[in-house]
Design a protein around this motif. Structure first.
Motif, PDB file in Angstrom:
ATOM      1  N   THR A 192      58.233  42.730  30.402  1.00 27.61           N
ATOM      2  CA  THR A 192      57.921  41.322  30.170  1.00 27.61           C
ATOM      3  C   THR A 192      56.565  41.003  30.791  1.00 27.61           C
ATOM      4  OG1 THR A 192      58.842  39.074  30.280  1.00 27.61           O
ATOM      5  CG2 THR A 192      59.061  40.420  32.270  1.00 27.61           C
ATOM      6  N   VAL A 193      56.127  39.774  30.573  1.00 29.84           N
ATOM      7  CA  VAL A 193      54.874  39.301  31.162  1.00 29.84           C
ATOM      8  C   VAL A 193      55.125  37.928  31.757  1.00 29.84           C
ATOM      9  CG1 VAL A 193      54.053  38.313  28.979  1.00 29.84           C
ATOM     10  CG2 VAL A 193      52.402  38.950  30.735  1.00 29.84           C
ATOM     11  N   THR A 194      54.463  37.635  32.878  1.00 29.19           N
ATOM     12  CA  THR A 194      54.575  36.313  33.500  1.00 29.19           C
ATOM     13  C   THR A 194      53.181  35.752  33.747  1.00 29.19           C
ATOM     14  OG1 THR A 194      54.657  37.201  35.758  1.00 29.19           O
ATOM     15  CG2 THR A 194      56.785  36.853  34.641  1.00 29.19           C
ATOM     16  N   ASN A 195      53.117  34.440  33.861  1.00 28.65           N
ATOM     17  CA  ASN A 195      51.877  33.726  34.129  1.00 28.65           C
ATOM     18  C   ASN A 195      52.050  33.045  35.486  1.00 28.65           C
ATOM     19  OD1 ASN A 195      49.327  32.630  33.506  1.00 28.65           O
ATOM     20  ND2 ASN A 195      50.274  30.762  32.745  1.00 28.65           N
ATOM     21  N   SER A 236      44.307  31.515  43.073  1.00 26.93           N
ATOM     22  CA  SER A 236      44.378  32.708  42.241  1.00 26.93           C
ATOM     23  C   SER A 236      45.351  32.488  41.091  1.00 26.93           C
ATOM     24  CB  SER A 236      44.771  33.944  43.061  1.00 26.93           C
ATOM     25  OG  SER A 236      46.071  33.822  43.565  1.00 26.93           O
ATOM     26  N   HIS A 237      45.123  33.231  40.028  1.00 32.36           N
ATOM     27  CA  HIS A 237      45.911  33.113  38.804  1.00 32.36           C
ATOM     28  C   HIS A 237      46.062  34.528  38.246  1.00 32.36           C
ATOM     29  CE1 HIS A 237      46.144  31.189  34.490  1.00 32.36           C
ATOM     30  NE2 HIS A 237      47.136  32.036  34.716  1.00 32.36           N
ATOM     31  N   TYR A 238      47.309  34.964  38.100  1.00 34.21           N
ATOM     32  CA  TYR A 238      47.580  36.302  37.589  1.00 34.21           C
ATOM     33  C   TYR A 238      48.456  36.265  36.348  1.00 34.21           C
ATOM     34  CZ  TYR A 238      45.551  38.857  41.450  1.00 34.21           C
ATOM     35  OH  TYR A 238      44.662  39.393  42.338  1.00 34.21           O
ATOM     36  N   VAL A 239      48.038  36.992  35.337  1.00 34.40           N
ATOM     37  CA  VAL A 239      48.906  37.332  34.223  1.00 34.40           C
ATOM     38  C   VAL A 239      49.453  38.701  34.632  1.00 34.40           C
ATOM     39  CG1 VAL A 239      49.013  37.935  31.787  1.00 34.40           C
ATOM     40  CG2 VAL A 239      47.521  36.061  32.565  1.00 34.40           C
ATOM     41  N   THR A 240      50.774  38.763  34.827  1.00 32.56           N
ATOM     42  CA  THR A 240      51.379  39.978  35.369  1.00 32.56           C
ATOM     43  C   THR A 240      52.239  40.664  34.321  1.00 32.56           C
ATOM     44  OG1 THR A 240      51.383  38.949  37.555  1.00 32.56           O
ATOM     45  CG2 THR A 240      52.740  40.920  37.274  1.00 32.56           C
ATOM     46  N   ILE A 241      51.918  41.925  34.088  1.00 33.97           N
ATOM     47  CA  ILE A 241      52.638  42.765  33.141  1.00 33.97           C
ATOM     48  C   ILE A 241      53.691  43.542  33.936  1.00 33.97           C
ATOM     49  CG2 ILE A 241      52.423  44.591  31.416  1.00 33.97           C
ATOM     50  CD1 ILE A 241      50.648  42.007  30.895  1.00 33.97           C
ATOM     51  N   PHE A 242      54.955  43.359  33.583  1.00 30.60           N
ATOM     52  CA  PHE A 242      56.036  44.078  34.266  1.00 30.60           C
ATOM     53  C   PHE A 242      56.464  45.269  33.418  1.00 30.60           C
ATOM     54  CE2 PHE A 242      56.105  40.077  36.401  1.00 30.60           C
ATOM     55  CZ  PHE A 242      56.539  40.364  37.692  1.00 30.60           C
TER      56      PHE A 242
END
Length: 143
Positions: free
Chosen positions: A72-75, A83-89
């Motif tokens: 999944t991905v989270t914002n 800080s701002h991360y688009v995180t790829i799980f």
């Protein structure tokens, strides 16, 4: 001079699974200090998610991984530290389940250990805690 506007970054983190356990390490960075988090890091230019997952796990733990797949991905926006991360799980398993993780970045993590999914340590890194409290489960379901 204009103030620099923060730019989102892309992180890739890995649910590294062994049996009913997941690999977690205690963070030493200022953001999320002393919380337990998954191995991972920044996506480098030209890298696939799978390549980044394998590289980061190897750099941080010395473990080689297999069966790497997107979950999944989270914002995640962290206003306190701008800080701002688009995180790829991602999900993966160790190639050699008997190999023990090493702490190869002691300035960023106090050590790695396997934790049973139904008995995770606290406190968890905020994005991870929110996912789990929301019912997310990284383990494959039997069909």
């Amino acid at each position: 001079m204009e103030k620099e506007v923060p730019v989102p970054r892309v992180g890739v983190v890995v649910y590294l699974l062994k049996g009913n356990a997941v690999l977690l390490g205690r963070r030493l960075s200022s953001h999320g200090h002393s919380t337990f988090a998954l191995p991972g890091g920044h996506l480098e230019f030209g890298e696939s998610f799978e390549e980044c997952a394998a590289r980061e796990v190897k750099e941080e733990t010395g473990l080689n991984i297999d069966k790497i797949e997107f979950l999944t991905v989270t914002n995640n926006v962290f206003p306190a530290n701008q800080s701002h991360y688009v995180t790829i799980f991602m999900r993966a398993v160790p190639i050699d389940p008997s190999q023990q993780p090493q702490n190869l970045e002691p300035d960023k993590c106090s050590g790695w250990d396997w934790y049973e999914w139904n008995n995770l340590p606290e406190p968890l890194f905020d994005p991870l805690e929110k996912m789990i409290k929301g019912g997310f489960n990284p383990f494959p379901t039997s069909s």
